[in-house]
Design an enzyme around this catalytic site. Structure first.
Site, PDB file in Angstrom:
ATOM      1  N   LYS A  71      -0.862   9.123   2.066  1.00  0.00           N
ATOM      2  CA  LYS A  71      -1.787   7.999   1.863  1.00  0.00           C
ATOM      3  C   LYS A  71      -1.977   7.220   3.156  1.00  0.00           C
ATOM      4  O   LYS A  71      -3.091   6.847   3.510  1.00  0.00           O
ATOM      5  CB  LYS A  71      -1.260   7.057   0.767  1.00  0.00           C
ATOM      6  CG  LYS A  71      -1.515   7.571  -0.633  1.00  0.00           C
ATOM      7  CD  LYS A  71      -0.940   6.641  -1.681  1.00  0.00           C
ATOM      8  CE  LYS A  71      -1.107   7.260  -3.058  1.00  0.00           C
ATOM      9  NZ  LYS A  71      -0.201   6.696  -4.055  1.00  0.00           N
ATOM     10  N   GLN A 115       3.887   2.488  -5.903  1.00  0.00           N
ATOM     11  CA  GLN A 115       4.016   3.921  -6.175  1.00  0.00           C
ATOM     12  C   GLN A 115       4.920   4.153  -7.390  1.00  0.00           C
ATOM     13  O   GLN A 115       6.009   3.592  -7.483  1.00  0.00           O
ATOM     14  CB  GLN A 115       4.587   4.613  -4.923  1.00  0.00           C
ATOM     15  CG  GLN A 115       4.749   6.116  -5.036  1.00  0.00           C
ATOM     16  CD  GLN A 115       3.413   6.856  -5.104  1.00  0.00           C
ATOM     17  OE1 GLN A 115       2.384   6.373  -4.624  1.00  0.00           O
ATOM     18  NE2 GLN A 115       3.421   8.023  -5.709  1.00  0.00           N
ATOM     19  N   ASP A 138      -5.257   0.920  -8.171  1.00  0.00           N
ATOM     20  CA  ASP A 138      -4.780   1.929  -9.122  1.00  0.00           C
ATOM     21  C   ASP A 138      -5.564   1.850 -10.435  1.00  0.00           C
ATOM     22  O   ASP A 138      -5.514   2.776 -11.247  1.00  0.00           O
ATOM     23  CB  ASP A 138      -3.302   1.653  -9.448  1.00  0.00           C
ATOM     24  CG  ASP A 138      -2.373   2.732  -8.928  1.00  0.00           C
ATOM     25  OD1 ASP A 138      -2.873   3.797  -8.533  1.00  0.00           O
ATOM     26  OD2 ASP A 138      -1.158   2.493  -8.928  1.00  0.00           O
TER      27      ASP A 138
HETATM   28  N1  GUN Z   1       2.410   8.358  -8.595  1.00  0.00           N
HETATM   29  C1  GUN Z   1       1.720   9.523  -8.712  1.00  0.00           C
HETATM   30  N2  GUN Z   1       0.399   9.285  -8.772  1.00  0.00           N
HETATM   31  C2  GUN Z   1       0.234   7.956  -8.685  1.00  0.00           C
HETATM   32  C3  GUN Z   1      -0.909   7.100  -8.678  1.00  0.00           C
HETATM   33  O1  GUN Z   1      -2.069   7.519  -8.782  1.00  0.00           O
HETATM   34  N3  GUN Z   1      -0.647   5.777  -8.565  1.00  0.00           N
HETATM   35  C4  GUN Z   1       0.620   5.279  -8.472  1.00  0.00           C
HETATM   36  N4  GUN Z   1       0.791   3.960  -8.375  1.00  0.00           N
HETATM   37  N5  GUN Z   1       1.703   6.032  -8.472  1.00  0.00           N
HETATM   38  C5  GUN Z   1       1.508   7.367  -8.576  1.00  0.00           C
END
Ligand code: GUN
Length: 318
Positions: A71, A115, A138
């Site tokens: 990311k 996350q 998100d």
């Molecule tokens: N863990 C795996 N995919 C995601 C996501 O799209 N958002 C978040 N916050 N955690 C994740």
């Protein structure tokens, strides 16, 4: 002679095996990221502040750490400001809430996410509900989830949006199709169902949501024109559970032991590879849905930047 004739008929009736076309999620994600990069450039050139994305990582789960690094790199590549906040595994709920408050108040941060998964002692709902809904890239704050469920999404979760984009790029029309979703998580299954139910392009589907308590899962999956597996159970969907010609979307990415690989593990999807002999179109793991999540997340940051510039929602004081 008779034998030869029977053989001939038999041969002509034999169905050629279908080999599903592979959807190249990496290529589509690259296209989306270059759209976002152009957006960011124009946005800044028009005198707006540089958009910024922060990611909060609690603990040291190796899969999450890899994802967060991905990311960071992608955020910088599209010209955004990137920040990662790392907290130790045993960080308290209050410590995490303090970071959320700081990011809510930080003008450099257009959007952020915590996350998932977080360690078990953290109350996920309380944390998610304390994120400013205008920075909730998100799309899982109840305000944004509510708007999505009401059919007017504002910030939608990245993975479901990525799935819809992949279907659109492949020219798969969802209208009137039966989409069966396996998995009811707040970041994939539920929001995807809501997006597919929306009126208009990319929606208008008939949606069935299955989950870990569904009885006779195969009786549902075999009805799917489009089958989405998002349970996080490696190779749960076998080829006998797929309708011939179906479009199959595999969201699962779980590390499973594989001593034949040098690193000792491989990424497994929720579908066995043999589904490709039955389906018409499929996403691979890795390289299917996964890369789309980061790309669509960056799109959400731009969306949050536009929201902030227009004064935000001002409809939420929670
Ligand atoms: N863990 C795996 N995919 C995601 C996501 O799209 N958002 C978040 N916050 N955690 C994740």
């Amino acid at each position: 002679m008779r034998y030869a004739r029977e053989q001939l008929i038999h041969r002509s009736e034999r169905r050629a095996p279908i080999r599903a076309k592979r959807i190249d999620g990496k290529a589509v994600a690259e296209k989306v990221r270059s759209e976002v990069a152009a957006d960011v450039k124009n946005w800044i050139a028009a005198g707006n502040p540089q958009p910024g994305l922060a990611v909060v990582l609690v603990g040291d789960d190796p899969a999450s750490a890899t994802y967060v690094r991905g990311k960071e790199t992608a955020t910088i590549e599209v010209g955004m400001y990137s920040e990662t906040r790392k907290l130790p595994r045993d960080a308290s709920q209050e410590e995490l809430m303090e970071v959320v408050r700081e990011l809510n108040a930080d003008d450099r941060i257009t959007g952020f996410l915590v996350q998932l998964p977080v360690p078990g002692h953290i109350d996920v709902d309380t944390v998610m509900h304390s994120i400013d809904p205008d920075k909730d890239v998100d799309g899982i704050h109840p305000f944004n989830m509510g708007l999505l469920l009401g059919g007017t999404p504002r910030l939608s979760p990245a993975t479901p949006s990525g799935i819809l984009r992949l279907l659109a790029e492949e020219g798969v029309d969802t209208s009137g199709k039966h989409v069966v979703i396996c998995g009811r998580s707040n970041i994939v299954g539920r929001p995807l169902a809501a997006l597919l139910l929306k009126r208009g392009e990319g929606g208008d589907a008939t949606v069935t949501v299955c989950h870990s308590r569904t009885k006779d899962l195969g009786s549902f999956t075999r009805q799917a024109d489009i089958l989405v597996a998002a349970m996080g159970v490696p190779e749960l969907i076998t080829k006998d559970m797929v309708k011939p010609g179906a479009v199959v979307i595999d969201v699962g990415t779980v590390r499973v032991d594989d001593q034949s690989r040098e690193r000792g593990w491989r990424l497994a999807g929720d579908m066995e590879l043999d589904v490709r002999d039955v389906a018409s179109l499929r996403t691979p793991v890795p390289g299917g849905v996964g890369p789309m999540t980061i790309a669509m997340l960056l799109k959400n940051v731009m969306q949050a930047a536009r929201l902030a510039a227009s004064g935000g929602s001002h409809q939420w004081d929670g």
